[in-house]
Enzyme design. Structure first.
Site, PDB file in Angstrom:
ATOM      1  CB  CYS A  18      12.499  13.776 -29.768  1.00 17.28           C
ATOM      2  SG  CYS A  18      12.851  12.471 -30.808  1.00 17.28           S
ATOM      3  CB  CYS A  65      11.089   6.116 -28.708  1.00 16.65           C
ATOM      4  SG  CYS A  65       9.853   7.478 -27.764  1.00 16.65           S
TER       5      CYS A  65
END
Ligand code: FES
Length: 145
Positions: free
Chosen positions: A104, A35
């Site tokens: 995350c 990402c």
């Protein structure tokens, strides 16, 4: 149910401990290759206690909320406790993250561990390298979207 908990939204909109510590005792930076998000953690350490912690996160809202919560969880704590902080603990403290956003929270766990390792390395403190084999959840680093 909303996709994100109130706690995630709160820490995303109003992140705690954002910034840089000049002359930090330990700095940890990690990125997620897929990402492209990057997280940097700064630690101030006094007698093995994390007296201050700040972060910079160039990343998604879940990464910001995770960093914010992770810094709250380790502030004022001994290094040994920071080293046992898992991404699961961060996620639970946030009242959960959607499955495809769990990676995350892994960034926060790893950035903290890297910052502690940096502190040990800079100060010539012995440690068991196995402690820093990074987390046990590499499969979650893959962004699934
Ligand atoms: Fe990359 Fe959240 S850290 S999408």
């Amino acid at each position: 149910m909303a996709l994100y908990s109130d706690k995630v939204m709160d820490h995303f909109r109003n992140p705690r401990n954002v910034g840089v510590i000049e002359n930090a005792d330990g700095i940890g930076e990690v990125g997620n290759a897929k990402c492209g998000d990057i997280m940097k953690i700064y630690l101030k350490i006094d007698n093995d206690i994390i007296s201050d912690v700040k972060f910079e996160t160039f990343g998604c809202g879940s990464a910001i909320a995770s960093s914010s919560m992770a810094t709250e969880l380790i502030k004022g704590k001994p290094l040994s406790e920071a080293l046992t902080l898992t991404n699961q603990a961060v996620t639970e403290a946030l009242d959960g993250l959607p499955a495809h956003k769990i990676h995350c929270s892994v960034l926060a766990e790893e950035a903290i561990r890297n910052a502690v390792k940096d502190y040990y390395d800079k100060n010539g403190i012995d440690y068991d390298p196995d402690m820093f084999k990074n987390c046990n959840c590499h499969h979650e680093h893959d962004v699934q979207e």
